[in-house]
Every structure is written in structure tokens, then in C-alpha cells.
Design a protein around this motif. Structure first.
Motif, PDB file in Angstrom:
ATOM      1  N   UNK A  14       0.812  -1.216   0.000  1.00 25.72           N
ATOM      2  CA  UNK A  14       0.000   0.000   0.000  1.00 25.72           C
ATOM      3  C   UNK A  14       0.847   1.268   0.000  1.00 25.72           C
ATOM      4  N   UNK A  15       2.144   1.153   0.208  1.00 26.65           N
ATOM      5  CA  UNK A  15       2.981   2.346   0.386  1.00 26.65           C
ATOM      6  C   UNK A  15       2.984   3.272  -0.824  1.00 26.65           C
ATOM      7  N   UNK A  16       3.113   2.735  -2.009  1.00 27.24           N
ATOM      8  CA  UNK A  16       3.138   3.587  -3.195  1.00 27.24           C
ATOM      9  C   UNK A  16       1.828   4.347  -3.338  1.00 27.24           C
ATOM     10  N   UNK A  17       0.720   3.648  -3.144  1.00 31.17           N
ATOM     11  CA  UNK A  17      -0.593   4.285  -3.250  1.00 31.17           C
ATOM     12  C   UNK A  17      -0.763   5.379  -2.189  1.00 31.17           C
ATOM     13  N   UNK A  26       1.454  10.868   4.885  1.00 28.95           N
ATOM     14  CA  UNK A  26       0.028  10.884   4.588  1.00 28.95           C
ATOM     15  C   UNK A  26      -0.786  10.103   5.621  1.00 28.95           C
ATOM     16  N   UNK A  27      -0.235   9.025   6.157  1.00 30.62           N
ATOM     17  CA  UNK A  27      -0.921   8.301   7.238  1.00 30.62           C
ATOM     18  C   UNK A  27      -0.943   9.171   8.488  1.00 30.62           C
ATOM     19  N   UNK A  28       0.179   9.818   8.792  1.00 29.72           N
ATOM     20  CA  UNK A  28       0.234  10.721   9.937  1.00 29.72           C
ATOM     21  C   UNK A  28      -0.812  11.829   9.805  1.00 29.72           C
ATOM     22  N   UNK A  29      -0.877  12.448   8.635  1.00 32.71           N
ATOM     23  CA  UNK A  29      -1.844  13.516   8.410  1.00 32.71           C
ATOM     24  C   UNK A  29      -3.276  13.004   8.560  1.00 32.71           C
ATOM     25  N   UNK A  30      -3.539  11.806   8.056  1.00 34.32           N
ATOM     26  CA  UNK A  30      -4.881  11.223   8.167  1.00 34.32           C
ATOM     27  C   UNK A  30      -5.248  10.984   9.626  1.00 34.32           C
ATOM     28  N   UNK A  31      -4.297  10.497  10.409  1.00 36.00           N
ATOM     29  CA  UNK A  31      -4.546  10.277  11.839  1.00 36.00           C
ATOM     30  C   UNK A  31      -4.726  11.614  12.542  1.00 36.00           C
ATOM     31  N   UNK A  32      -3.898  12.569  12.207  1.00 33.82           N
ATOM     32  CA  UNK A  32      -3.964  13.890  12.809  1.00 33.82           C
ATOM     33  C   UNK A  32      -5.326  14.546  12.563  1.00 33.82           C
ATOM     34  N   UNK A  33      -5.832  14.434  11.351  1.00 33.07           N
ATOM     35  CA  UNK A  33      -7.115  15.033  11.018  1.00 33.07           C
ATOM     36  C   UNK A  33      -8.267  14.428  11.800  1.00 33.07           C
ATOM     37  N   UNK A  55      12.192  -1.958  -3.171  1.00 37.37           N
ATOM     38  CA  UNK A  55      11.320  -1.270  -4.137  1.00 37.37           C
ATOM     39  C   UNK A  55      10.305  -0.357  -3.450  1.00 37.37           C
ATOM     40  N   UNK A  56      10.126  -0.521  -2.128  1.00 36.02           N
ATOM     41  CA  UNK A  56       9.181   0.308  -1.387  1.00 36.02           C
ATOM     42  C   UNK A  56       9.843   1.501  -0.701  1.00 36.02           C
ATOM     43  N   UNK A  57      11.163   1.515  -0.632  1.00 34.46           N
ATOM     44  CA  UNK A  57      11.888   2.544   0.116  1.00 34.46           C
ATOM     45  C   UNK A  57      11.513   3.950  -0.325  1.00 34.46           C
ATOM     46  N   UNK A  58      11.421   4.167  -1.626  1.00 29.60           N
ATOM     47  CA  UNK A  58      11.148   5.504  -2.144  1.00 29.60           C
ATOM     48  C   UNK A  58       9.761   6.026  -1.762  1.00 29.60           C
ATOM     49  N   UNK A  59       8.864   5.146  -1.354  1.00 30.60           N
ATOM     50  CA  UNK A  59       7.505   5.552  -1.008  1.00 30.60           C
ATOM     51  C   UNK A  59       7.277   5.686   0.494  1.00 30.60           C
TER      52      UNK A  59
END
Length: 100
Positions: free
Chosen positions: A29-32, A85-92, A74-78
Motif C-alpha cells: 500500500x505504500x506507493x498508493x 500521509x498516514x500521519x496527516x490522516x490520523x492527525x485530522x 522497491x518500497x523505500x522511495x515511497x
């Protein structure tokens, strides 16, 4: 307790148990999540907010991602974008004081 991705059966079983839970965002799910903040918000809503009686302690974004491992590199860049974005979603949602 730790689960590497949200599992409805496990989350249902933990309702009201007061067992502290670490739930993971799967690597796939990281790239998405990095490219679409809305998808991170949907994940938080469906897998965290829908279980108000589960004692979430941590959300782990990715599973031992390493730029040196051929399995996870292959997931490192994401990773950073997904974490933000997960942090922001939790914060909101106002859950930052609850989830560490």
C-alpha cells in the motif's frame, strides 16, 4: 499485540479487550498512500476509526523496509510519503493523542 495488516476477524475479536495493538500498513500500500493522501485517509477510516473499541497503540507504516534488501527495497522511495500521509490522516481525526 502486533498484526502486520488489518484483519477484520482479529479487530472484531479485540473489541473491548483493552489489549494494546500495533497494526501495520502493508508494504504493497505504500506507493498508493505516498501518491494519494485520500487513500491513506480511507485506510485510517476503514481500519482504525471503524473500530473505536479496539485499543490501537501504534500504526507501523511498512514492514522492515530496507534499501539494502532486495525484497523491500522497491518500497523505500515511497516510505516517507506514505508515513506523512498516514500521519496527516490520523492527525485530522484527532487520534494523535491516542495513537503513539
Amino acid at each position: 499485540m502486533r498484526i502486520y495488516g488489518p484483519d477484520t476477524n482479529v479487530l472484531q475479536a479485540l473489541k473491548g479487550s483493552n489489549i494494546q495493538l500495533m497494526v501495520g500498513v502493508p508494504d504493497q500500500a505504500l506507493q498508493r498512500f505516498a501518491s494519494d493522501p485520500g487513500s491513506a485517509k480511507i485506510w485510517v477510516r476503514e481500519n482504525i476509526l471503524n473500530y473505536p473499541d479496539v485499543n490501537f497503540r501504534y500504526i507501523a507504516v511498512g514492514n522492515e523496509i530496507s534499501p539494502f534488501s532486495s525484497g523491500t527495497s522497491k518500497y523505500t522511495q515511497y516510505l516517507l510519503g506514505a508515513m506523512k500521509n498516514v500521519y496527516d490522516a490520523i492527525s485530522e481525526t484527532g487520534l494523535l493523542g491516542i495513537i503513539h
